[in-house]
Design an enzyme around this catalytic site. Structure first.
Site, short mmCIF file in Angstrom:
data_model
loop_
_atom_site.label_atom_id
_atom_site.label_comp_id
_atom_site.label_asym_id
_atom_site.label_seq_id
_atom_site.Cartn_x
_atom_site.Cartn_y
_atom_site.Cartn_z
N GLU A 114 0.82 -1.22 0.00
CA GLU A 114 0.00 0.00 0.00
C GLU A 114 0.86 1.27 0.00
O GLU A 114 0.36 2.35 0.32
CB GLU A 114 -0.97 0.04 1.19
CG GLU A 114 -1.63 -1.28 1.53
CD GLU A 114 -2.50 -1.85 0.43
OE1 GLU A 114 -2.66 -1.20 -0.62
OE2 GLU A 114 -3.03 -2.96 0.61
N ARG A 172 5.71 8.12 -6.91
CA ARG A 172 4.88 7.96 -8.12
C ARG A 172 4.48 9.33 -8.64
O ARG A 172 3.91 10.15 -7.91
CB ARG A 172 3.65 7.12 -7.77
CG ARG A 172 2.74 6.84 -8.94
CD ARG A 172 1.65 5.84 -8.58
NE ARG A 172 0.73 6.33 -7.58
CZ ARG A 172 -0.60 6.24 -7.66
NH1 ARG A 172 -1.16 5.66 -8.70
NH2 ARG A 172 -1.37 6.67 -6.70
N GLY A 209 -11.11 3.45 -19.89
CA GLY A 209 -12.52 3.79 -19.99
C GLY A 209 -12.98 4.16 -21.39
O GLY A 209 -14.15 4.54 -21.57
N ASP A 218 -0.69 -1.17 -10.39
CA ASP A 218 -0.87 -2.58 -10.11
C ASP A 218 -0.72 -3.35 -11.41
O ASP A 218 -1.33 -3.00 -12.43
CB ASP A 218 -2.27 -2.85 -9.53
CG ASP A 218 -2.38 -2.50 -8.07
OD1 ASP A 218 -1.34 -2.42 -7.39
OD2 ASP A 218 -3.52 -2.30 -7.58
N TRP A 268 -0.74 5.06 -0.32
CA TRP A 268 -1.31 5.51 -1.59
C TRP A 268 -2.82 5.32 -1.60
O TRP A 268 -3.45 5.40 -2.64
CB TRP A 268 -0.64 4.83 -2.77
CG TRP A 268 -0.97 3.39 -3.07
CD1 TRP A 268 -1.51 2.46 -2.25
CD2 TRP A 268 -0.76 2.75 -4.32
NE1 TRP A 268 -1.65 1.25 -2.90
CE2 TRP A 268 -1.19 1.39 -4.18
CE3 TRP A 268 -0.24 3.14 -5.56
CZ2 TRP A 268 -1.12 0.46 -5.20
CZ3 TRP A 268 -0.18 2.20 -6.58
CH2 TRP A 268 -0.61 0.89 -6.40
N ASP A 294 -5.05 -6.62 2.79
CA ASP A 294 -6.13 -6.76 1.81
C ASP A 294 -7.51 -6.72 2.46
O ASP A 294 -8.46 -6.19 1.88
CB ASP A 294 -5.98 -8.08 1.05
CG ASP A 294 -4.69 -8.12 0.25
OD1 ASP A 294 -4.66 -7.52 -0.83
OD2 ASP A 294 -3.72 -8.73 0.74
#
Length: 515
Positions: free
Chosen positions: A191, A237, A254, A330, A382, A442
């Site tokens: 994370e 990032r 999208g 990811d 994040w 998780d």
């Protein structure tokens, strides 16, 4: 507009974080092992093919590839590899049935999926049947990727007992060495979670660099930054670049032409519809048409590489020296969530050098001196708000309390068991294994985000129950019962066979005792 091919200063780095929680033997559908097999087929198989093609063409230092120990364990697990083969065969069978449909669109989708499943079966049969480690080792040896490690079972480290946190980190690095012959210089902290002081733990464990989110560095991600007085570098990032892809409002996946992730054909289970439009309900989605896609992928490649190029120019001018741009995602975004993602990714990596952009890894950034002045980092992640609320907010307070209670129970039991008898203790090992699964990050994430929350709560309590049950039998002196319970639970939760509770006990003793 054509993009200039003149070389630009600095470096672009792509970081991928590959992770799934331990799913083996804990349900199949709608949440459970199916999640693993879908990701394996849709992301890991095609992306490893991409990396191997790049390596064969002489590309090096293309990606910093994070692989969590818990995912690696599943990619090597005999039950998972056998079940994955069965899943691929079932995919082809479902596609065959769809191909015989009187519905022309369903039949077209079935024929496409039949061919895709056949290719996946051939790849799996010839390359993956002995697990993921041989392929990962090969990628690392080729130099096309830098492997990033991580702690065992993906805990939210800032909320973890310090001795368990240190144990999880050092054991995770040892797991990488055992599986791949690699001693990762860097990690992707689960994370991207950080608490002040963790840099010292990283330094002590031999970690040379780790990832944080952009806001942790106050948005200035143009250089890696040494953290405090430690000899370890935080890389951030770049959200401007990363969100070109990973924005729920405007990200590439999208686009109307791309295959829709959420809408299934209920008769076959195949995803045979395209996005069609934002806000279009499932029943109104149009059939997926691959002929619409290729030009769209190319437009998105050009948009992304152009944005990276300009970002490097602007950031280098701003700081007065070559800059670094890090895009991090990811791994499962590419293929599993975004069907066209692997094709897009390969085209991006091949296109960037053509327009003068140097591509490298995080280790490469360190070697190239893309590192600035030391910085003190705040508590961060994040997740939503870039703080810890997803993992310790009101919605998951019950899991925070559960983790604290079970950790105390487990560490106390392990200490007493190992003080009582020397030598390897399989009961203590299984207590630690179940504890690590209990505190996985998780479960609170899935609850906070309301994604299979019931499954997540059930999993946390299942592992908590296992921890308590084995510990209670051991503490009552019921050694035979404790051994049977440990063996029974290990049939489901058999990951990390090298885990040795004595090393956790040694850490606890060095810190003044555990329990």
């Amino acid at each position: 507009m054509a993009i200039s091919t003149t070389a630009v200063p600095g470096q672009f780095t792509l970081v991928l974080h590959s992770h799934l929680p331990w799913l083996a033997n804990h349900g199949r559908w709608p949440v459970g092992e199916e999640w693993l097999y879908q990701s394996w087929a849709s992301s890991y198989l095609p992306l490893f093919d991409v990396f191997e093609r790049l390596a064969a063409d002489g590309y090096t230092d293309q990606v910093s590839l994070g692989l969590t120990p818990v995912l690696a364990a599943q990619l090597d697990d005999p039950h998972c590899t056998a079940s994955m083969y069965e899943w691929l065969a079932d995919w082809q069978l479902r596609a065959t049935e769809a191909a015989m449909s009187r519905d022309a669109d369903r039949a077209d989708a079935g024929r496409r999926e039949y061919l895709d499943a056949g290719r996946a079966l051939e790849t799996f049969e010839t390359r993956w049947r002995h697990g993921g480690s041989p392929l990962i080792r090969g990628l690392a040896t080729s130099g096309v990727v830098e492997i990033l490690g991580g702690p065992l079972a993906h805990p939210f480290a800032p909320l973890l007992d310090p001795s368990l946190r240190q144990f999880s980190l050092t054991e995770g690095r040892a797991d990488a060495r055992a599986r791949w012959g690699v001693d990762p210089a860097g990690i992707w902290a689960p994370e991207c979670a950080f608490a002040p002081g963790m840099e010292t733990e990283y330094d002590r464990a031999g970690v040379r660099h780790f990832m944080v989110d952009g806001p942790t560095l106050h948005g200035d991600t143009a250089l890696g930054r040494p953290v405090g007085d430690a000899d370890v570098i935080a890389y951030g990032r770049d959200l401007q670049v990363s969100y070109r892809v990973w924005s729920p409002k405007s990200g590439y996946p999208g686009h109307a032409a791309y295959r829709d992730f959420h809408t299934y054909d209920h008769g076959s289970g195949l995803k045979r519809f395209r996005v069609t439009g934002r806000g279009v309900p499932g029943e109104a989605k149009k059939p997926y048409d691959p002929s619409r896609v290729d030009a769209v992928i190319d437009r998105h490649v050009e948009d992304f590489v152009g944005h990276v190029r300009q970002r490097l120019i602007d950031e280098s001018a701003r700081i007065g020296r070559p800059a670094l741009v890090v895009a991090a995602f990811d791994t499962e975004l590419f293929g599993h969530w975004w069907h066209e993602g692997p094709v897009w990714l390969e085209r991006v990596l091949r296109r960037l050098p053509e327009i003068g952009v140097d591509v490298g890894t995080l280790s490469g950034a360190t070697r190239s001196g893309l590192v600035g002045d030391p910085v003190d980092l705040p508590a961060s992640s994040w997740g939503s708000g870039k703080d810890w609320r997803v993992w310790n907010g009101p919605a998951v307070r019950h899991l925070v309390d559960l983790n604290a209670e079970v950790t105390e129970t487990a560490l106390d039991a392990v200490a007493k068991l190992l003080d009582r008898r020397r030598g390897r203790n399989r009961v203590a090992d299984q207590i630690v294994r179940e504890l690590l699964l209990t505190v996985s990050s998780d479960w609170p994430f899935m609850v906070s985000k309301d994604t299979a929350a019931q499954y997540a709560v059930s999993r946390a309590h299942t592992h908590a129950h296992a921890t308590r049950e084995i510990s209670d039998a051991a503490m009552r002196g019921r050694d035979d019962a404790a051994a049977i319970l440990a063996e029974t639970w290990s049939r489901a939760d058999s990951l990390f066979p090298a885990l040795d509770a004595r090393r956790l006990h040694a850490i606890g003793n060095a810190e003044g005792g555990i329990g």
